[in-house]
Design a protein around this motif. Structure first.
Motif, PDB file in Angstrom:
ATOM      1  N   VAL A   1      -5.294  -7.952   5.680  1.00  0.00           N
ATOM      2  CA  VAL A   1      -5.276  -6.478   5.015  1.00  0.00           C
ATOM      3  C   VAL A   1      -5.986  -5.533   6.122  1.00  0.00           C
ATOM      4  CG1 VAL A   1      -6.226  -4.972   3.046  1.00  0.00           C
ATOM      5  CG2 VAL A   1      -5.768  -7.691   2.753  1.00  0.00           C
TER       6      VAL A   1
ATOM      7  N   ALA B   1      -5.671   3.482   5.588  1.00  0.00           N
ATOM      8  CA  ALA B   1      -5.761   3.092   3.963  1.00  0.00           C
ATOM      9  C   ALA B   1      -7.290   3.205   3.417  1.00  0.00           C
ATOM     10  CB  ALA B   1      -5.337   1.618   3.572  1.00  0.00           C
TER      11      ALA B   1
ATOM     12  N   HIS C   1       0.708  -0.981   0.197  1.00  0.00           N
ATOM     13  CA  HIS C   1       0.004   0.288   0.038  1.00  0.00           C
ATOM     14  C   HIS C   1       0.778   1.288   0.034  1.00  0.00           C
ATOM     15  CE1 HIS C   1      -2.369   3.203   2.065  1.00  0.00           C
ATOM     16  NE2 HIS C   1      -3.313   3.001   1.277  1.00  0.00           N
TER      17      HIS C   1
ATOM     18  N   TYR D   1      -6.886  -1.107  -2.442  1.00  0.00           N
ATOM     19  CA  TYR D   1      -6.686  -1.474  -1.124  1.00  0.00           C
ATOM     20  C   TYR D   1      -7.943  -1.944  -1.104  1.00  0.00           C
ATOM     21  CZ  TYR D   1      -6.430  -1.800   3.958  1.00  0.00           C
ATOM     22  OH  TYR D   1      -6.314  -2.332   5.197  1.00  0.00           O
TER      23      TYR D   1
END
Length: 403
Positions: A181, A186, A135, A151
């Motif tokens: 994740v 993000a 990321h 993302y």
């Protein structure tokens, strides 16, 4: 003289085929240890089992078999790559009815931004640190406008891998216990200056429409007054326009033109809220009749904005975008920089219309109807002017209290 029956040790009997079968009782259940050609082997199996029972380590053969099968499945799951997982996920999305355009968008993001880093790696080997590094690199190279949606796609993919995706069947066996994740921040939306903040006044919308090609003037006015999406504009047909007994002209919105993947195609809105009937303001309705006569074939199914005059082929979204961009440039050319509006794209028309509705005091329900949204949070931003007025009223009450 009849042959006497063979006397066998306790826990061993002989099968019809001649093999010696060893069995043992444990927790009220008889467990078969196996069938052997020699009685000595059967006795050895019994001896081993009794020793394991004494030590508390005995596992019945049927459970051992189940464990071996599960271990083999686990090894197989551990070999599944992110590429293989993605294909399963895309197929599942199509099966549960996600739109063709949505799946295409996910595939495009995956192919461009995810597969080069994670594609060949086993799903079980991807760690949170790996995702954080990926990321950070994507954000540095392409900005939040690319990094955030990529993302979110990766997050949805690994939620599926963990068996925690919405509407996922209970029969799915998770590949991982939790998604890796989990990058902090993000998913935060960071605005960029791409026309998303620009609000055109009604006069500026008319200026742009005046500079647009004749067959697209009405498209600009409709989007700039009743907040239509570009795809909704290009999917409109003659039969979608109707006049009620009071002379009010209405527009039925129930489909959208998509240009993702191979060719152009029409799809329904993402939700039922996208199907709506909208009133066309009188100053725009004046243009509708002229447009129908000049540019639209007579059949009810005829496209309102065909590629060619009174034709039957769809106009490509990029064609209308380019025409709008040229019209914006022509409309504001020669103006002093401080008098020019901010950056404008076709979506600016919809944003401007919804903002003005909010400024006029439209309720949340009314804004949702015009926008075609089922989620109220999406249109809350268009009520900012109303909230500003309320704050001013509250301030005036405070001033009055001090008098």
């Amino acid at each position: 003289m009849a042959k006497s029956a063979e006397k066998l040790p306790r826990g061993i009997d002989r099968k019809p085929g001649g093999q010696y079968r060893a069995r043992i009782f444990r927790d009220g259940k008889r467990h078969t240890l196996g069938a052997f050609q020699a009685i000595g082997d059967a006795e050895a199996a019994l001896s081993i089992a009794r020793g394991e029972i004494a030590r508390g380590t005995f596992v019945p053969p049927d459970e051992q078999k189940a464990q071996r099968i599960e271990a083999a499945k686990e090894r197989q799951r551990a070999r599944i790559s992110v590429d293989q997982l993605a294909e399963q996920w895309f197929a599942w999305l199509e099966k549960i009815g996600r739109s063709r355009g949505t799946v295409y968008t996910y595939r495009s993001r995956y192919r461009t931004h995810i597969a080069p880093t994670f594609g060949v790696r086993p799903v079980v080997d991807v760690t949170g640190d790996d995702v954080d590094d990926w990321h950070a690199d994507l954000l540095s190279a392409h900005g939040n406008g690319v990094a955030r949606p990529a993302y979110l796609t990766l997050s949805s993919l690994f939620q599926y891998a963990a068996g925690k995706a919405r509407d996922q069947p209970r029969s799915f066996v998770p590949l991982i216990p939790e998604s890796p994740v989990q990058t902090v921040g993000a998913t935060k939306h960071k605005r960029v200056k791409d026309g998303g903040d620009t609000v055109l006044t009604p006069s500026q919308v008319r200026q742009v429409a005046a500079e647009a090609p004749e067959r697209y003037k009405l498209a600009v006015l409709l989007s700039g007054t009743i907040a239509l999406r570009l795809g909704e504009v290009l999917a409109l047909r003659r039969g979608d326009v109707a006049t009620d007994p009071h002379g009010q002209v209405w527009l039925r919105v129930e489909r959208q033109l998509q240009a993702r993947g191979q060719g152009l195609y029409v799809s329904p809105p993402k939700s039922e809220a996208g199907i709506r009937d909208l009133p066309i303001p009188a100053h725009v309705a004046e243009h509708v009749t002229d447009h129908l006569k000049a540019h639209v074939a007579r059949a009810k199914a005829s496209l309102l904005f065909p590629r060619t005059n009174k034709g039957a082929e769809f106009t490509h979204p990029n064609t209308l975008r380019n025409a709008f961009n040229s019209a914006v440039e022509a409309a504001f050319a020669g103006m002093d920089e401080e008098d020019q509006p901010g950056p404008a794209v076709f979506h600016t028309l919809r944003h401007s219309a919804l903002t003005r509705l909010g400024q006029q005091g439209a309720t949340l329900a009314e804004l949702m109807t015009f926008a075609g949204h089922s989620d109220s949070s999406t249109v809350l931003k268009y009520q900012h002017s109303t909230r500003n007025r309320l704050a001013m009223l509250a301030a005036s009450l405070e001033e009055g209290a001090g008098a």
